[in-house]
Design a protein around this motif. Structure first.
Motif, mmCIF file in Angstrom:
data_model
loop_
_atom_site.group_PDB
_atom_site.id
_atom_site.type_symbol
_atom_site.label_atom_id
_atom_site.label_comp_id
_atom_site.label_asym_id
_atom_site.label_seq_id
_atom_site.Cartn_x
_atom_site.Cartn_y
_atom_site.Cartn_z
ATOM 1 N N VAL A 80 55.043 8.813 -45.232
ATOM 2 C CA VAL A 80 54.422 8.072 -45.606
ATOM 3 C C VAL A 80 53.918 8.039 -47.163
ATOM 4 O O VAL A 80 52.644 9.170 -46.756
ATOM 5 N N ALA A 97 48.508 3.433 -41.546
ATOM 6 C CA ALA A 97 49.939 5.060 -42.820
ATOM 7 C C ALA A 97 49.630 5.728 -41.677
ATOM 8 O O ALA A 97 50.751 6.884 -41.406
ATOM 9 N N VAL A 98 48.804 6.598 -41.842
ATOM 10 C CA VAL A 98 48.262 7.865 -41.151
ATOM 11 C C VAL A 98 48.778 7.979 -39.528
ATOM 12 O O VAL A 98 49.716 8.565 -39.282
ATOM 13 N N ALA A 130 52.903 7.150 -39.182
ATOM 14 C CA ALA A 130 53.462 9.085 -39.859
ATOM 15 C C ALA A 130 53.220 10.097 -38.926
ATOM 16 O O ALA A 130 54.106 11.037 -38.483
ATOM 17 N N ILE A 180 52.554 13.091 -45.199
ATOM 18 C CA ILE A 180 51.624 11.748 -45.638
ATOM 19 C C ILE A 180 51.624 12.080 -46.551
ATOM 20 O O ILE A 180 51.046 13.530 -47.187
ATOM 21 N N LEU A 186 48.400 15.808 -44.209
ATOM 22 C CA LEU A 186 48.552 14.845 -45.579
ATOM 23 C C LEU A 186 47.868 15.707 -46.881
ATOM 24 O O LEU A 186 47.893 17.071 -46.757
#
Ligand SMILES: [Zn+2]
Length: 477
Positions: free
Chosen positions: A203, A219-220, A223, A230, A266
């Protein structure tokens, strides 16, 4: 059916994984055996049935390299256009005013992707993370290449606009960006379900300053629900740093921390202009410690930025401070080994110290560092049970001679010239320097036509000279 076993017989050098020491170590004159099921043996003599035997006397066997940040889209088409260009008021960056002018059609994107994949694998890459816009051949080309691929369809809510060659403005369309996000999520699911078994979706809100905080948070969340990675460009330029200070009064890392999205899944693209960087002149120095505490990863891509006169400070200190840091190539030349060399040089210059990072440190970043960023313990190392992602280095080639420490020779001198064969999941993707599964030569020819097509009528030809990106040499009639 038993898997075909490949054995590198009596390899002169092996870069093996020592699990106890948690480090790569050299082994000498041993076998490396692997199949599509995984690595079967590292060192000693392999006595099992063999499908293919490769004499190892002139070889170093090492794990495949992991590139955690690159762009196939239109980057390869910028070659020869903007290397000497930049916007002085935007700290010399070429991204906003020049690179943003590129608009490749579908055929051009497909050719660019094929060339990128070919160049990466010929420089020893076996896993890569590609952040790009979707095009009809994006997933199939990735699958066909034979590489292990993380595909990140980017989305954003604002477009950059440079006003009068000095001010960066943003044209917002939140709703359209949100639609792209939904499309990207569907694509991430499609990618993960691909039957080749080597692809995963990522993502990717494209840039921290072109997405509203709510979108980044959502979005996080999505994911994390899916258990996928991410990635987002953050702290990549001074223009972005200044915009975030103006907009919210925080650095990129502080912003991501405040909205609660930092974490080991991330990957921050570049993360150069954190609060310790000498250009940012901040009064705090907490960003790097916060990345280390939260396990957030950084994709370090020195070449593109060094070309614009800027560098991260420094890859060695990020490592020492406990940040998970891997290497990416970002834009062309898509040469992982050259990228690693530049990473060392940039660190030593920026850190004003030859001991800032050594060959082993950079090799760790490009192998186990990248693997950790992707959450994997089964790539970036040669040990029994790991994936059969293996690179064979020709130690007899002139650039590898005289040979005392082959990894040093590879990183400081030979680079891709010494990469002979590359295997992913036990299958060759490069044989004797040639790309196996893609028509690399045809794609190179297509790139020329694609660049001509892109420049015709775009205003770029005249735009370049008007904006100071002059030809290096005059063309004689
Ligand atoms: Zn990037």
């Amino acid at each position: 059916m038993t898997e075909k076993v490949t054995v590198i017989r009596k390899a002169a050098w092996i870069v093996a994984w020592d699990a106890e020491a948690s480090a790569h170590v050299y082994m000498r004159d041993g076998d490396v055996a692997f199949s599509s099921a995984g690595i079967l043996q590292v060192g000693g003599h392999y006595g099992g049935a063999v499908g293919e035997e490769i004499p190892g006397a002139g070889l170093m066997v090492m794990p495949g390299l992991i590139n955690i940040h690159c762009h196939s889209g239109d980057e390869p088409l910028a070659k020869g256009l903007f290397e000497d260009a930049g916007t002085p008021a935007l700290w010399g960056n070429a991204l906003y005013e020049f690179s943003a002018m590129l608009d490749a059609d579908e055929d051009a994107q497909a050719a660019a992707q094929t060339v990128m994949l070919g160049d990466l694998m010929r420089s020893g890459v076996t896993t890569m993370l590609d952040i790009a816009g979707n095009h009809p051949r994006w997933i199939s080309t990735m699958a066909q290449s034979g590489l292990r691929g993380y595909l990140a369809p980017g989305f954003r809510q604002a477009q950059w606009r440079v006003v009068d060659s000095h001010r960066l403005d943003f044209d917002w369309d939140e709703a359209a960006g949100y639609e792209r996000f939904k499309e990207a999520l569907a694509l991430v699911d499609t990618i993960g379900a691909h039957d080749c078994g080597r692809l995963q979706g990522v993502v990717a809100p494209s840039q921290i300053e072109t997405c509203r905080p709510e979108l980044i948070e959502e979005a996080v969340d999505e994911a994390r629900k899916r258990g996928v990675r991410i990635t987002i460009h953050a702290a990549q330029t001074m223009a972005e740093h200044e915009e975030l200070l103006r907009r919210i009064g925080r650095t990129a890392v502080q912003h991501l921390d405040a909205i609660g999205v930092l974490g080991p899944d991330l990957i921050l693209g570049h993360c150069i202009f954190a609060d310790h960087h000498s250009w940012t002149r901040q009064r705090t120095h907490g960003d790097i410690a916060r990345l280390a505490q939260t396990g957030t990863a950084v994709a370090h891509c020195p070449v593109t930025f060094a070309r614009s006169g800027m560098t991260l400070e420094t890859v060695g200190s990020y490592q020492r401070d406990g940040v998970t840091i891997g290497i990416g190539t970002d834009s062309y030349p898509f040469n992982m080994l050259e990228e690693m060399r530049q990473a060392m040089i940039c660190a030593r210059i920026a850190g004003r110290n030859f001991a800032e990072i050594d060959s082993q440190g950079i090799f760790n970043a490009a192998t186990i560092g990248g693997a950790k960023a992707l959450g994997r313990g089964d790539i970036g190392r040669l040990e029994v049970g790991a994936k059969s992602d293996v690179v064979l280095i020709d130690i007899k080639t002139p650039a590898m001679q005289p040979l005392h420490d082959p990894l040093r020779n590879l990183l400081h001198c030979a680079a891709d010239r010494a990469v002979r064969d590359v295997f992913v999941d036990g299958a060759a993707v490069v044989r004797n320097h040639r790309v196996v599964n893609l028509d690399y030569d045809a794609a190179v020819s297509e790139l020329q036509e694609a660049q001509d097509r892109m420049l015709t009528g775009s205003g770029l030809n005249s735009g370049c000279s008007r904006k100071g990106a002059k030809l290096t040499l005059n063309v004689r009639p």
